[in-house]
Write an enzyme that holds these catalytic residues in place. Structure first.
Site, PDB file in Angstrom:
ATOM      1  N   LYS A   1      -9.848  -4.907  -5.426  1.00 26.23           N
ATOM      2  CA  LYS A   1     -10.687  -3.776  -5.865  1.00 26.23           C
ATOM      3  C   LYS A   1      -9.839  -2.716  -6.550  1.00 26.23           C
ATOM      4  O   LYS A   1     -10.335  -1.923  -7.323  1.00 26.23           O
ATOM      5  CB  LYS A   1     -11.340  -3.116  -4.646  1.00 26.23           C
ATOM      6  CG  LYS A   1     -12.370  -3.942  -3.944  1.00 26.23           C
ATOM      7  CD  LYS A   1     -12.833  -3.211  -2.672  1.00 26.23           C
ATOM      8  CE  LYS A   1     -13.437  -4.164  -1.684  1.00 26.23           C
ATOM      9  NZ  LYS A   1     -13.528  -3.633  -0.325  1.00 26.23           N
TER      10      LYS A   1
ATOM     11  N   LYS B   1       0.831  -1.217   0.000  1.00 24.85           N
ATOM     12  CA  LYS B   1       0.000   0.000   0.000  1.00 24.85           C
ATOM     13  C   LYS B   1       0.856   1.254   0.000  1.00 24.85           C
ATOM     14  O   LYS B   1       0.495   2.259  -0.606  1.00 24.85           O
ATOM     15  CB  LYS B   1      -0.953  -0.006   1.198  1.00 24.85           C
ATOM     16  CG  LYS B   1      -2.059  -1.017   1.063  1.00 24.85           C
ATOM     17  CD  LYS B   1      -3.415  -0.419   1.387  1.00 24.85           C
ATOM     18  CE  LYS B   1      -4.530  -1.368   1.019  1.00 24.85           C
ATOM     19  NZ  LYS B   1      -5.709  -1.225   1.867  1.00 24.85           N
TER      20      LYS B   1
ATOM     21  N   LYS C   1      -3.378 -11.285  -6.443  1.00 30.95           N
ATOM     22  CA  LYS C   1      -4.750 -11.549  -5.964  1.00 30.95           C
ATOM     23  C   LYS C   1      -5.730 -10.604  -6.671  1.00 30.95           C
ATOM     24  O   LYS C   1      -5.345  -9.487  -7.050  1.00 30.95           O
ATOM     25  CB  LYS C   1      -4.837 -11.381  -4.446  1.00 30.95           C
ATOM     26  CG  LYS C   1      -4.824  -9.951  -3.975  1.00 30.95           C
ATOM     27  CD  LYS C   1      -5.334  -9.790  -2.534  1.00 30.95           C
ATOM     28  CE  LYS C   1      -5.296  -8.307  -2.168  1.00 30.95           C
ATOM     29  NZ  LYS C   1      -5.771  -7.962  -0.871  1.00 30.95           N
TER      30      LYS C   1
HETATM   31  P1  TYM Z   1     -10.693  -6.600   2.791  1.00 29.67           P
HETATM   32  O1  TYM Z   1     -11.773  -5.605   2.906  1.00 29.67           O
HETATM   33  O2  TYM Z   1      -9.535  -6.277   1.888  1.00 29.67           O
HETATM   34  O3  TYM Z   1     -11.261  -7.989   2.293  1.00 29.67           O
HETATM   35  C1  TYM Z   1     -12.355  -8.640   2.937  1.00 29.67           C
HETATM   36  C2  TYM Z   1     -12.103 -10.133   2.959  1.00 29.67           C
HETATM   37  O4  TYM Z   1     -11.935 -10.643   1.626  1.00 29.67           O
HETATM   38  C3  TYM Z   1     -10.750 -11.436   1.546  1.00 29.67           C
HETATM   39  N1  TYM Z   1     -10.192 -11.301   0.196  1.00 29.67           N
HETATM   40  C4  TYM Z   1      -9.905 -12.321  -0.617  1.00 29.67           C
HETATM   41  N2  TYM Z   1     -10.040 -13.647  -0.458  1.00 29.67           N
HETATM   42  C5  TYM Z   1      -9.668 -14.434  -1.484  1.00 29.67           C
HETATM   43  N3  TYM Z   1      -9.201 -13.945  -2.672  1.00 29.67           N
HETATM   44  C6  TYM Z   1      -9.065 -12.630  -2.880  1.00 29.67           C
HETATM   45  N4  TYM Z   1      -8.619 -12.169  -4.032  1.00 29.67           N
HETATM   46  C7  TYM Z   1      -9.419 -11.744  -1.824  1.00 29.67           C
HETATM   47  N5  TYM Z   1      -9.419 -10.381  -1.684  1.00 29.67           N
HETATM   48  C8  TYM Z   1      -9.886 -10.137  -0.444  1.00 29.67           C
HETATM   49  C9  TYM Z   1      -9.833 -10.828   2.592  1.00 29.67           C
HETATM   50  O5  TYM Z   1      -8.835 -11.743   2.995  1.00 29.67           O
HETATM   51  C10 TYM Z   1     -10.807 -10.512   3.708  1.00 29.67           C
HETATM   52  O6  TYM Z   1     -11.049 -11.657   4.484  1.00 29.67           O
HETATM   53  N6  TYM Z   1      -7.950  -6.022   6.904  1.00 29.67           N
HETATM   54  C11 TYM Z   1      -9.156  -6.644   6.392  1.00 29.67           C
HETATM   55  C12 TYM Z   1     -10.418  -6.219   7.106  1.00 29.67           C
HETATM   56  C13 TYM Z   1     -10.390  -6.399   8.577  1.00 29.67           C
HETATM   57  C14 TYM Z   1     -10.544  -7.625   9.280  1.00 29.67           C
HETATM   58  C15 TYM Z   1     -10.476  -7.272  10.649  1.00 29.67           C
HETATM   59  C16 TYM Z   1     -10.715  -8.943   8.865  1.00 29.67           C
HETATM   60  C17 TYM Z   1     -10.240  -5.421   9.499  1.00 29.67           C
HETATM   61  N7  TYM Z   1     -10.307  -5.943  10.765  1.00 29.67           N
HETATM   62  C18 TYM Z   1     -10.573  -8.269  11.640  1.00 29.67           C
HETATM   63  C19 TYM Z   1     -10.817  -9.922   9.866  1.00 29.67           C
HETATM   64  C20 TYM Z   1     -10.748  -9.575  11.224  1.00 29.67           C
HETATM   65  C21 TYM Z   1      -9.293  -6.246   4.942  1.00 29.67           C
HETATM   66  O7  TYM Z   1      -8.770  -5.243   4.498  1.00 29.67           O
HETATM   67  O8  TYM Z   1     -10.143  -7.008   4.231  1.00 29.67           O
END
Ligand code: TYM
Length: 338
Positions: free
Chosen positions: A203, A117, A200
């Site tokens: 977005k 990032k 991966k």
């Molecule tokens: P975020 O918003 O980027 O993504 C949400 C969830 O989607 C999963 N994910 C994927 N899984 C498989 N293939 C992909 N290409 C892919 N892209 C995204 C992510 O692993 C996630 O599970 N930091 C986290 C949000 C968060 C969180 C937490 C999660 C904040 N606090 C506490 C669990 C527990 C995030 O940015 O997810």
């Protein structure tokens, strides 16, 4: 279903930074939906995390409602699970500060998401971006969470969460439960970018063709899969290293249809990439159609969405405050009577 107190506690969240991708759904949300039956689930819209990248206020607000509506459309049931907005529960920010004093700079410097990032947002490498994993640890540890269903990209953050919890408990006794990650148990741990299948699906990919969004129209989905990058080998086999594009399509087809990898390889033994792409697109459209329909039913009812979030926050606050008070007490801070 057993009483909520007997069920293991699950916490997870997603950032309101735009619609969800197929990766978010297959890596996380689909698992969340299935876990609701057997676990005491807490699902958060993590708006504070989204602030680590500059956000337009009107758009952020829109994305918060959109993500809440998507949670519901995917099948998250606010009667069964706790659904809330992170900024509505102050304990998240409070615990994040305290945990930052138990997290080493070197640990945060190693985080690959921070490095990526920081590369993407070179003009805004803010301190929040750096301490992001500490806020994530606070999210999880506040609820005495046992399982955290996430995609593979979050693995390093969960390891840090566990390390911080163990370190704190080592100093003050068993204040936090040490959570277990659940990575890709019920879907695809890492759905890949359709244009650059070594990365991966995200977005933030530059090309629209790289990602499938949950609300994409069926024709757009067909177009994206038709243009998905494969290779020139002309055989359909599962080889992540030499044929990452084909492996990704096979994973998606399996996750969308419920078939095993072996069944997929039998089904596509004709080795025709065109058919693999079309059938994957069709399977994904079939999977996403009901989600799109449900989303349209509730997106315009912001009053209802806000009511759900407000009710969820009230439930979450009670639980989060219990842990926060335990933390204050253990480190020597007198508890204010709230
Ligand atoms: P975020 O918003 O980027 O993504 C949400 C969830 O989607 C999963 N994910 C994927 N899984 C498989 N293939 C992909 N290409 C892919 N892209 C995204 C992510 O692993 C996630 O599970 N930091 C986290 C949000 C968060 C969180 C937490 C999660 C904040 N606090 C506490 C669990 C527990 C995030 O940015 O997810």
């Amino acid at each position: 279903m057993t009483a909520s107190s007997d069920r293991p506690i699950v916490f997870s969240g997603a950032q309101p930074t735009g619609q969800l991708t197929l990766g978010n759904y297959m890596g996380a949300l689909r698992t969340w939906v299935r876990m609701q039956q057997d676990y005491d689930c807490i699902f958060c819209v993590v708006d504070l995390h989204a602030l680590t990248v500059r956000q337009d206020p009107a758009q952020l607000r829109h994305h918060i409602f959109e993500l809440t509506a998507l949670y519901l459309a995917c099948g998250i049931d606010p009667e069964q699970s706790t659904v809330f907005l992170q900024s509505h529960v102050a304990a998240h920010s409070e615990l994040a500060w305290l945990l930052a004093t138990f997290t080493q700079m070197g640990e945060l410097e190693r985080m690959t998401q921070f490095k990526d990032k920081a590369q993407q947002h070179q003009l805004n490498i803010n301190a929040g971006l750096f301490t992001y994993p500490v806020l994530m640890a606070a999210d999880i540890l506040l609820y005495q969470t046992q399982r955290v269903p996430v995609g593979e990209d979050q693995k390093q953050h969960l390891e840090l969460t566990r390390d911080v919890a163990v370190r704190f408990n080592g100093l003050y006794g068993p204040v936090f439960r040490v959570p277990e990650p659940l990575i890709g148990t019920d879907g695809v741990a890492r759905v890949k970018d359709l244009q650059e299948p070594s990365k991966k699906m995200s977005k933030s990919a530059a090309s629209e063709l790289a990602r499938v969004m949950l609300l994409d129209e069926p024709e757009a989905i067909v177009k994206k899969f038709k243009k998905a990058v494969t290779d020139t080998l002309g055989v359909i086999q599962y080889d992540e290293v030499n044929q990452p594009g084909v492996a990704n399509l096979l994973n998606i087809w399996c996750a969308a249809t419920g078939h095993s990898r072996e069944e997929a390889l039998n089904h596509f033994s004709h080795n025709q990439y065109g058919k693999l792409k079309m059938e994957t697109a069709e399977a994904v459209n079939y999977l996403l159609q009901p989600i799109r329909e449900k989303f349209l039913e509730n997106i315009n009812n912001q009053e209802l969405l806000l009511k759900i979030l407000t009710k969820g926050a009230a439930k979450a606050r009670v639980r989060a405050d219990q842990t926060l008070e335990k933390v204050w007490e253990s480190i020597g801070l007198p508890i204010a009577r709230r």
